[in-house]
Design a protein around this motif. Structure first.
Motif, PDB file in Angstrom:
ATOM      1  N   ASN A  29       0.534  -1.231  -0.259  1.00  0.00           N
ATOM      2  CA  ASN A  29       0.204   0.139  -0.093  1.00  0.00           C
ATOM      3  C   ASN A  29       0.928   1.820   0.086  1.00  0.00           C
ATOM      4  OD1 ASN A  29      -2.321  -1.762   0.191  1.00  0.00           O
ATOM      5  ND2 ASN A  29      -2.052  -1.743   2.717  1.00  0.00           N
ATOM      6  N   CYS A  30       0.547   2.478  -0.829  1.00  0.00           N
ATOM      7  CA  CYS A  30       0.935   3.243  -0.617  1.00  0.00           C
ATOM      8  C   CYS A  30       0.358   4.831  -0.924  1.00  0.00           C
ATOM      9  CB  CYS A  30       2.681   3.843  -1.739  1.00  0.00           C
ATOM     10  SG  CYS A  30       1.413   3.585  -3.698  1.00  0.00           S
ATOM     11  N   ARG A  31       0.770   5.980  -0.250  1.00  0.00           N
ATOM     12  CA  ARG A  31      -0.065   6.668  -0.011  1.00  0.00           C
ATOM     13  C   ARG A  31       0.207   7.539  -1.951  1.00  0.00           C
ATOM     14  NH1 ARG A  31       2.844   8.317   4.574  1.00  0.00           N
ATOM     15  NH2 ARG A  31       1.317   7.700   6.509  1.00  0.00           N
ATOM     16  N   ASP A  32       1.441   6.997  -3.037  1.00  0.00           N
ATOM     17  CA  ASP A  32       1.370   8.810  -4.177  1.00  0.00           C
ATOM     18  C   ASP A  32       2.198   7.274  -4.770  1.00  0.00           C
ATOM     19  OD1 ASP A  32       2.520   9.667  -5.858  1.00  0.00           O
ATOM     20  OD2 ASP A  32       2.887  11.079  -4.751  1.00  0.00           O
ATOM     21  N   LEU A  33       1.586   7.086  -6.016  1.00  0.00           N
ATOM     22  CA  LEU A  33       1.412   5.756  -6.689  1.00  0.00           C
ATOM     23  C   LEU A  33       3.032   6.257  -6.798  1.00  0.00           C
ATOM     24  CD1 LEU A  33       1.199   2.818  -7.773  1.00  0.00           C
ATOM     25  CD2 LEU A  33      -0.207   3.466  -9.134  1.00  0.00           C
TER      26      LEU A  33
ATOM     27  N   TYR B  43      -2.760   1.461  -9.397  1.00  0.00           N
ATOM     28  CA  TYR B  43      -2.025   0.034  -9.496  1.00  0.00           C
ATOM     29  C   TYR B  43      -1.059  -0.266 -10.176  1.00  0.00           C
ATOM     30  CZ  TYR B  43      -1.671  -4.899  -9.882  1.00  0.00           C
ATOM     31  OH  TYR B  43      -0.849  -6.591 -10.546  1.00  0.00           O
ATOM     32  N   ALA B  44       0.577  -0.549 -10.022  1.00  0.00           N
ATOM     33  CA  ALA B  44       1.332  -0.758 -10.858  1.00  0.00           C
ATOM     34  C   ALA B  44       1.682  -2.625  -9.711  1.00  0.00           C
ATOM     35  CB  ALA B  44       2.549   0.071 -10.476  1.00  0.00           C
ATOM     36  N   PHE B  45       2.524  -2.890 -10.894  1.00  0.00           N
ATOM     37  CA  PHE B  45       3.139  -4.221 -10.933  1.00  0.00           C
ATOM     38  C   PHE B  45       4.542  -4.263 -12.030  1.00  0.00           C
ATOM     39  CE2 PHE B  45       4.852  -7.985 -12.638  1.00  0.00           C
ATOM     40  CZ  PHE B  45       4.390  -9.116 -11.821  1.00  0.00           C
ATOM     41  N   LEU B  46       5.396  -4.613 -10.604  1.00  0.00           N
ATOM     42  CA  LEU B  46       6.877  -4.560 -10.434  1.00  0.00           C
ATOM     43  C   LEU B  46       7.648  -5.386 -10.506  1.00  0.00           C
ATOM     44  CD1 LEU B  46       6.058  -1.582  -9.538  1.00  0.00           C
ATOM     45  CD2 LEU B  46       8.102  -1.125  -9.746  1.00  0.00           C
ATOM     46  N   ARG B  47       8.657  -5.928 -11.223  1.00  0.00           N
ATOM     47  CA  ARG B  47       9.210  -7.176 -11.407  1.00  0.00           C
ATOM     48  C   ARG B  47      10.767  -6.506 -11.282  1.00  0.00           C
ATOM     49  NH1 ARG B  47       8.655 -12.138 -11.703  1.00  0.00           N
ATOM     50  NH2 ARG B  47       6.862 -11.898 -12.765  1.00  0.00           N
ATOM     51  N   ARG B  48      11.497  -7.475 -10.091  1.00  0.00           N
ATOM     52  CA  ARG B  48      12.867  -7.312 -10.389  1.00  0.00           C
ATOM     53  C   ARG B  48      13.501  -9.302 -10.799  1.00  0.00           C
ATOM     54  NH1 ARG B  48      18.388  -4.704  -8.682  1.00  0.00           N
ATOM     55  NH2 ARG B  48      20.013  -6.163  -8.301  1.00  0.00           N
TER      56      ARG B  48
END
Length: 125
Positions: free
Chosen positions: A12-16, A38-43
């Motif tokens: 969860n975040c306040r500022d995507l 919503y965002a999906f990130l990967r490493r």
């Protein structure tokens, strides 16, 4: 039998936008998808799902922790440290050994989540 291959936490975040920049600029993640809140990130084999929320993240009951196992915590720290050194004091903690046989470093994100990066180490004598 089916094999589970990954766990992907929602953070969860306040500022995507700010949270996404943190993951990309500080931790080296790449965004694969973003829409509205919503965002999906990967490493590598690790992924996170960022979710912008409108509730109070300062409430300790809403704070989160995510543990990411890595194969070389010191090498990852060396890679990330130039960016992490730009964070405000207290947001990143250099690698150290834990009594439970893990070597870790810790990074606080833009909101209410603490990320612990660690690898197993041999018990001390």
């Amino acid at each position: 039998m089916a094999e589970m291959t990954q766990i992907t936490p929602f953070v969860n975040c306040r500022d995507l936008a700010a949270q996404r920049r943190f993951f990309e600029d500080m931790l080296g993640f790449t965004c694969g998808f973003q829409a509205d809140n919503y965002a999906f990130l990967r490493r590598d084999n690790v992924a996170v799902r960022l979710l912008e929320v409108d509730f109070n993240l300062d409430d300790p009951a809403r704070q989160q922790m995510v543990y990411i196992d890595v194969d070389d915590v010191d090498a990852l720290w060396a890679e990330l440290e130039p960016a992490l050194s730009k964070l405000p004091e207290g947001r990143a903690r250099a690698p150290f050994n834990q009594p439970y046989n893990q070597r870790e470093f810790h990074v606080s994100d833009e909101g209410a989540c603490l990320f612990l990066f660690g690898q197993g180490i041999e018990p001390s004598a």
